[in-house]
Design a protein around this motif. Sequence first.
Motif, short mmCIF file in Angstrom:
data_model
loop_
_atom_site.label_atom_id
_atom_site.label_comp_id
_atom_site.label_asym_id
_atom_site.label_seq_id
_atom_site.Cartn_x
_atom_site.Cartn_y
_atom_site.Cartn_z
N LYS A 1 0.83 -1.20 0.00
CA LYS A 1 0.00 0.00 0.00
C LYS A 1 0.87 1.26 0.00
N ALA A 2 1.99 1.21 0.74
CA ALA A 2 2.89 2.37 0.77
C ALA A 2 3.69 2.48 -0.53
N ILE A 3 4.08 1.35 -1.09
CA ILE A 3 4.90 1.36 -2.32
C ILE A 3 4.10 1.89 -3.49
N GLN A 4 2.76 1.66 -3.51
CA GLN A 4 1.94 2.09 -4.65
C GLN A 4 2.01 3.60 -4.87
N SER A 5 2.25 4.36 -3.82
CA SER A 5 2.34 5.82 -3.97
C SER A 5 3.73 6.26 -4.42
N ILE B 1 9.96 1.07 5.41
CA ILE B 1 8.49 1.07 5.29
C ILE B 1 7.87 0.12 6.31
N VAL B 2 8.50 -1.07 6.50
CA VAL B 2 7.90 -2.07 7.39
C VAL B 2 8.41 -1.93 8.83
N ARG C 1 16.89 -1.63 -8.04
CA ARG C 1 15.65 -0.96 -7.68
C ARG C 1 14.48 -1.81 -8.18
N TYR C 2 13.34 -1.62 -7.53
CA TYR C 2 12.13 -2.34 -7.90
C TYR C 2 11.10 -1.31 -8.35
N ILE C 3 10.73 -1.37 -9.64
CA ILE C 3 9.85 -0.39 -10.26
C ILE C 3 8.40 -0.84 -10.14
N VAL C 4 7.51 0.08 -9.79
CA VAL C 4 6.08 -0.24 -9.70
C VAL C 4 5.54 -0.41 -11.12
N GLU C 5 4.93 -1.58 -11.39
CA GLU C 5 4.36 -1.84 -12.71
C GLU C 5 3.07 -1.05 -12.89
N GLU C 6 2.81 -0.67 -14.17
CA GLU C 6 1.58 0.07 -14.46
C GLU C 6 0.37 -0.82 -14.18
N LEU D 1 5.80 -5.57 -9.03
CA LEU D 1 7.04 -4.83 -9.16
C LEU D 1 7.87 -5.43 -10.29
N ARG D 2 8.83 -4.63 -10.78
CA ARG D 2 9.77 -5.09 -11.81
C ARG D 2 11.18 -4.72 -11.35
N LYS D 3 12.08 -5.71 -11.34
CA LYS D 3 13.43 -5.51 -10.83
C LYS D 3 14.33 -4.95 -11.92
N THR D 4 15.14 -3.91 -11.59
CA THR D 4 16.12 -3.35 -12.52
C THR D 4 17.44 -3.16 -11.80
N GLY D 5 18.54 -3.21 -12.55
CA GLY D 5 19.85 -2.97 -11.98
C GLY D 5 20.40 -4.18 -11.26
N ARG D 6 21.66 -4.05 -10.81
CA ARG D 6 22.33 -5.13 -10.09
C ARG D 6 23.09 -4.55 -8.92
N GLY D 7 23.30 -5.41 -7.90
CA GLY D 7 24.10 -5.00 -6.75
C GLY D 7 23.48 -3.82 -6.01
#
Length: 837
Positions: free
Chosen positions: A783-787, A799-800, A832-837, A822-828
């Motif tokens: 719920k917090a990540i959606q914003s 957050i938790v 970051r985890y991007i919120v999917e549309e 979510l969608r994972k991008t980058g390494r190490g």
Amino acid sequence: MSKATPSPERNNSWNISPKKLWYGTGLRGKLLLSLLPTILIIILVVGAAFYKVSKDYIRIALGRTVAMQNLAMVHDIEIFMENCATDLRFFAQCRLEGEDLGQQFRNRIIVGGIQYYELAFIPASTGKPQIFINKNRKVTALADEDVDRITPNPLLELERLSSLKKNEVQPSYIRDITYPHPDSKNKNMLDKEKVIRFYIKSIDRQGKTEGIMLLSIRAEKLRNFLTLYDSKNSPLWSFTRSDELRFSYFVDPQGWILFQSIPKGDGSTELTSFLARQGYRGTLGKAEHNIAFRPSELHADYWERISKIQKKEKGLEFLFHESDQHSSTIPTLAYAPICFKRTPEGESEVYGGIIYTDRSVLPKVAGYDFMNILLVVSGIAIAATILVVLFFGRALTNPIREFAAAMAGQTSLDELKEVDLPYKDHDLQVLQKAFNRIIKHVNSQYIQIKAKDEELVAINSQERADLREETQSLADLEITVIPEIIGYGKQIESLKNEILKAGGVDVDVLIYGETGTGKQLVAEAVHNNSARREMPFISINCGALDESLLLDTLFGHVKGAFSDAKTDRKGAFIEAHGGTLFLDEIQSASLKVQQSLLRAIASRRLKPLGSDKETAFDIRIIVATNADLPGLIKEKQFREDLYYRLKVLMIQTPALREHPESIPLLSLFYIKQAEKLTDKKNMALSRGAVAKLVSYQWPGNVRELVNSITRSVVMAESNVIQAREIRLEGEDVIGAENEQPLTPGTKQEQEHTDFHENTVYDNSGPDHTHGSSLNERQLKAWKAIQSMNSVTRNEYQKIVGGRLPSRTAIYDLQILVKSGKLRKTGRGPSTRYIVEE
């Protein structure tokens, strides 16, 4: 037994020739391969030809414009100098007729003539010089007593009498002169000007030489002609010019650059030559003109222009130096001589020359526009060709495309299936049957190979790992430069280099890094490699002491300072005198302690509690922190002045996950330590154990690795530690009892990973979370990540509540990825985890 004859299918070669590539391409592909290159080549050839022709004509037109502007400047200056000579002859005639020379000079200035700076008559024998100065259109005659204050003395000008003929006007080059200020209220003020003088011999009616007459103009008058033609007030101004660099400069026949035009936007009135001498080496400054510049003889192109100017030749050049190859402008240079007639009927002589440089982007802009048009035309031609090919080839290639798609979709050996398409095309049926036979054969072989591989991997992972190189490195540890720092790779080498550099200088050091990365070891290494190595090394943990006790520990007290002060206490600063004081967890110090530290570090003196006497100390201070000090400064929890006082040198201790190549060596080192604690000998790691240690992220860094190795040595059932005997943060202890050794790339490891990706751990144990169903903690976080647009692992922990273990946070995020949220991008560290549309 007869030799088996290979089937036609086995004779297919994987070597693809151009001919096979052509025949292996679909109909639409063949059409595109043949038409598109041909069309592109034709367009490019025609476009290149047109571009070359247009570029050449644009350059010719640009060169003519530059040459015309240069000749216009030359013409105006020649007319100007001719007028100056005419006026000087007029003033000489006025004196011959006995007229008031000063009045004639004043009249000429008032009626709007050339604003000369001075008019002077210097008698050859007797008599006093007559000198008139024009200051802001006000002509003033210099008093006799002021003549001697002129620098250089005007009587020196009589030397020119021998070189002057009757009615001949001789111009000088730029000269620095100093005159008394022509204002009676300011007797001590002097005016310094750069002028150009015109000389004429004064002869009476009997033909006897009376003296010399001179007429001066400010040198900036000629400079203003150059500036005028680069401004909107130019007589040739017919269109808005772009902002490229354009300038012109004046040269004399000896090659001296005397001055340049004023750059656009520069309101300076001083004579300059900085633009003209760029790219040249030579001599700056000469007698009577300090900004003159003469390039050295090495610049042959420059001296060739001067030679042509001396011969009264004009020219135009397009400069293509290596330095201009990647420039957006093409320098165009025009030059022409300035000629002057000393007598009205005489032949003109070269007085100097004007060189004009124009860095216009017109050819480049035209080229870019042409390329844009060429690209548009090419794009239209390609698009039209593709549409035609697609229109006619679609019906013919659909069956083959579907067959190819069916083949391409089978990317995993575990999921190979036979292809069955509804088309009855003969060629397609042959391909389909051949492909299906191959699939049956591959499936049979894959099952057998997979079973053998899993058996080999399981056995291989339990064998002793080959750590001979690491063993030798441990044996050589005592003879290394920095034995305290153990590891391999660029991170460790960089850390050692920074330690040696810090040890070589006697300045304070700030060490920062995560918990468990060996900040105290680095501090000891800096001390041991410094000139203070024989002196004390005192270590204080600021986080382990409260404010009062920390102040007492650091600064000490004298007997009777407080009720329990029975004796004197030196304090860490005094105890470390001559050596090093290491302050760990400096961020834990209170603001009061920080203020006392700042005062002591700045002055290198302190007062123990209860003492009125200051004590000097000579120590090196090394501090360490795992906190974000700039962030604490913003929150007013850490003093900014103390931060910059401590941050003379900074050393970062890398996290263990940043140099995984060091893990086998460190593991072997701590196994040797654990052997002494457990009375075990010859302990070693299996290959599976090494793979497990290397693949782990180690949120606790080296401290966590030490604990894991020690625990594994204690729990090991043999002298080879297996993967199942290594316990890591977040593992299921009950399930781990029966786990098999893991090796990267095996099915067993994949199953182990899949289990953890669908299991969430917190401080109380595992939760049942699988697939897209989320537990209460994950729902609250979602719920917090959606914003937010994206989230990192650290942000998820905040957050938790901030106390969630790192691995548990990673598992939660993996579950949100698998559920499509979510969608994972980058390494190490950049993950970051991007919120999917």
